[in-house]
Design a protein around this motif. Sequence first.
Motif: not given
Length: 115
Positions: A33-46
């Motif tokens: 978002a906004g040109g930045r990596m803001v989060a990860l989704i791993c194993d169906d979890t944020l």
Amino acid sequence: MGTRTETVAFFLEQLEGRGVTARKMFGEYGIYAGGRMVALICDDTLFVRPIPEAAAYLGTPVEGLPYPGAKPHFRIEPDLWEQADWLWGLIALMARSLPEPQPKTRKPAKPKGNG
């Protein structure tokens, strides 16, 4: 296990029209978002980085590891994703609070030898 495409589709549907995207990375997903990596989704979890602004927003954050060998992140369970405005508040906060991504630098090519 890896994240199911349905999980990412639901996450993105909750934030539709807000410029949030996902990129597949090693069977999991980076959230941008906004040109930045803001989060990860791993194993169906944020997962979001454990910055003070996120801790304040979450109240009592729960830590978890998005993948083996990772540093602890704040874990956001999928049932919270149903609150689209709350979820957007978290993602927007991360986009505002995280530093600008570093520009990628290219290493100069090694000269080819004559023999």
